[in-house]
Design a protein around this motif. Structure first.
Motif, PDB file in Angstrom:
ATOM      1  N   ASP A 142      -3.419  -5.018  -9.339  1.00  5.83           N
ATOM      2  CA  ASP A 142      -2.505  -4.842  -8.209  1.00  5.83           C
ATOM      3  C   ASP A 142      -1.233  -5.659  -8.394  1.00  5.83           C
ATOM      4  OD1 ASP A 142      -4.205  -3.095  -6.964  1.00  5.83           O
ATOM      5  OD2 ASP A 142      -4.436  -4.270  -5.126  1.00  5.83           O
ATOM      6  N   GLN A 177       0.824  -1.206   0.000  1.00  8.45           N
ATOM      7  CA  GLN A 177       0.000   0.000   0.000  1.00  8.45           C
ATOM      8  C   GLN A 177       0.859   1.256   0.000  1.00  8.45           C
ATOM      9  OE1 GLN A 177      -2.501  -0.524   3.453  1.00  8.45           O
ATOM     10  NE2 GLN A 177      -3.979  -1.817   2.385  1.00  8.45           N
ATOM     11  N   GLU A 178       1.900   1.259   0.826  1.00 11.94           N
ATOM     12  CA  GLU A 178       2.724   2.450   0.980  1.00 11.94           C
ATOM     13  C   GLU A 178       3.745   2.617  -0.137  1.00 11.94           C
ATOM     14  OE1 GLU A 178       4.462   2.061   4.813  1.00 11.94           O
ATOM     15  OE2 GLU A 178       2.556   2.238   5.901  1.00 11.94           O
ATOM     16  N   THR A 225      -4.380  -0.787  -3.464  1.00 11.70           N
ATOM     17  CA  THR A 225      -5.359  -0.717  -2.380  1.00 11.70           C
ATOM     18  C   THR A 225      -6.289  -1.920  -2.311  1.00 11.70           C
ATOM     19  OG1 THR A 225      -6.863   0.543  -3.814  1.00 11.70           O
ATOM     20  CG2 THR A 225      -5.370   1.813  -2.400  1.00 11.70           C
ATOM     21  N   ASP A 226      -6.197  -2.831  -3.255  1.00  7.16           N
ATOM     22  CA  ASP A 226      -7.157  -3.933  -3.315  1.00  7.16           C
ATOM     23  C   ASP A 226      -6.534  -5.283  -2.966  1.00  7.16           C
ATOM     24  OD1 ASP A 226      -9.266  -2.253  -4.109  1.00  7.16           O
ATOM     25  OD2 ASP A 226      -8.563  -2.296  -6.183  1.00  7.16           O
ATOM     26  N   THR A 269      -4.889  -7.782   0.155  1.00  6.59           N
ATOM     27  CA  THR A 269      -4.703  -8.074   1.574  1.00  6.59           C
ATOM     28  C   THR A 269      -4.018  -9.421   1.693  1.00  6.59           C
ATOM     29  OG1 THR A 269      -6.715  -6.868   2.164  1.00  6.59           O
ATOM     30  CG2 THR A 269      -5.836  -8.401   3.809  1.00  6.59           C
TER      31      THR A 269
END
Length: 416
Positions: free
Chosen positions: A171, A144-145, A150-151, A153
């Motif tokens: 992603d 993320q960073e 963002t999608d 996990t």
């Protein structure tokens, strides 16, 4: 010529304009087995082809792209890692580590990425963060960073099934492109064979990604499989003109994943990456200057000419010969004074739009054509209704005419 005929001609003319696209689409329809897939220019980020690129999917072992890269960037490759019982008892593909065995972090990363060792992934996670769970949290934060996705996990370092362990093709393409910028990572995932001497297993590791073994233009990176995820594949390939990233998710057979990937690679080789170097100056129609502080990469079809245009708001547009938008770059608003003239720089970080939505928009002219078309249809329908109504008007002594069926006089509507 009566009014009905004039309107009919106008309507036909409108249809001709309507059926001619204002913006050319170069994308072909490819037959792909995988449920989700993407083809991206690694250097510009331009998406060249996609199939459900943002659909939430299970990644399986291409997860190890993230865990391997994180270990390279935030760990010490010379660290000595002591293998735990938990790592020793890992399910799935292994490099057969023994409990208590001492291995360098670099060697574990090699076993993770080349041979897809789940035990190596667990040993790495426990060494860096104490547990798989804590390391997985850092994996999610890392992408993320650092990558800006963002999608995705992650719940573990290896990709074994977990309902919350998810990603998307888009992603993973961005993560892969970012990972391949790291030369240590790039070298490991491009390794065809590696001699492995372990406490209980001496062998030669062969890269599990078959295209790395079979094609010189394929530079990496990782394959995967679980029952839930199907066959997954993340691949990079390059020639002298472009570097490609291909991600395919949930193919039913490994052959299908590789076939999809090769089909997308060959499709991608009809494009090339173009570059505008840092320091390039642009001047708008009011004489204001804009200077690039960073290199811009964008993608065009091979042999395609392009031009640049900058407006007074600092929006740089790159268009092809047909005046279609290829790429956009927004200079920052901040300005400085040089020789009493404002000079706009990109020190604050310009914003590039690799897939401008304007290239897919309807355009003002098409909107006008739509308006003319539908207005014409309504007028003709009204005139026809009045004509039929007049025909049905009868004298009192006559029986009313019963219309049993009505054939639409506009056969083109069947294909509308």
């Amino acid at each position: 010529m009566n009014i009905l005929r004039i309107i009919s001609i106008l309507m036909i003319t409108s249809l001709l304009f309507w059926s001619s696209p204002i913006y050319a689409h170069t994308e072909e329809e490819l037959e792909l087995y995988s449920e989700s897939a993407i083809l991206m220019d690694a250097n510009s980020g331009v998406i060249l082809y996609e199939k459900q690129k943002d659909k939430e999917m299970y990644p399986a072992s291409i997860t190890k792209i993230v865990s391997g890269l994180l270990a390279i960037k935030e760990g010490n490759l010379e660290d000595i890692v002591t293998v735990s019982q938990n790592a020793r008892e890992a399910e799935g593909t292994r490099v057969y580590l023994e409990e208590g065995e001492e291995v360098t972090l670099e060697k574990l990363i090699q076993g993770l990425l080349i041979n897809s060792g789940n035990d190596a992934g667990i040993a790495i996670a426990e060494h860096l963060d104490g547990s798989e769970e804590a390391f997985a949290e850092r994996m999610t934060e890392f992408v993320q960073e650092k990558v800006g996705v963002t999608d995705s996990t992650f719940k573990n370092p290896h990709g074994l099934p977990d309902p919350e362990h998810v990603t998307t093709a888009h992603d993973m393409a961005r993560i892969t492109a970012y990972a391949m910028e790291n030369q240590t990572f790039r070298k490991i995932v491009g390794t065809k064979e590696l001699k492995w001497v372990g406490e209980s297993w001496d062998t030669t590791l062969r890269n599990h990604h078959q295209l790395v073994l079979q094609r010189d233009d394929v530079t990496g990176v990782k394959n995967g499989y679980t029952d839930d995820a199907g066959f997954t594949l993340s691949t990079t390939a390059e020639n002298d003109e472009i570097e490609l990233v291909v991600v395919t998710l949930n193919a039913e057979h490994p052959r299908h994943a590789y076939m999809d990937t090769e089909r997308l690679i060959e499709y991608g080789y009809q494009f090339q990456t173009e570059t505008i170097p840092a320091g390039k100056e642009f001047t708008d129609e009011e004489g204001e200057q804009y200077i690039l502080d960073e290199t811009i990469n964008f993608t065009v079809k091979k042999g395609q000419d392009w031009t640049t245009q900058i407006n007074t708001d600092g929006l740089l547009s790159i268009k092809n010969k047909a005046n279609e938008l290829i790429f956009e770059y927004q200079f920052p608003i901040e300005e400085t004074m040089t020789d009493d003239k404002p000079v706009y720089g990109s020190t604050a970080g310009g914003e590039a739009n690799p897939n401008p939505t304007g290239s897919d928009g309807p355009g003002l002219w098409r909107i006008i054509m739509y308006t003319i078309l539908f207005s014409s249809i309504l007028i003709v329908a009204g005139l026809l209704f009045m004509r039929f109504k007049k025909k049905r008007t009868t004298k009192p002594e006559q029986s009313p005419i019963v219309i049993e069926s009505y054939k639409d006089p506009r056969p083109w509507r069947k294909n509308w």
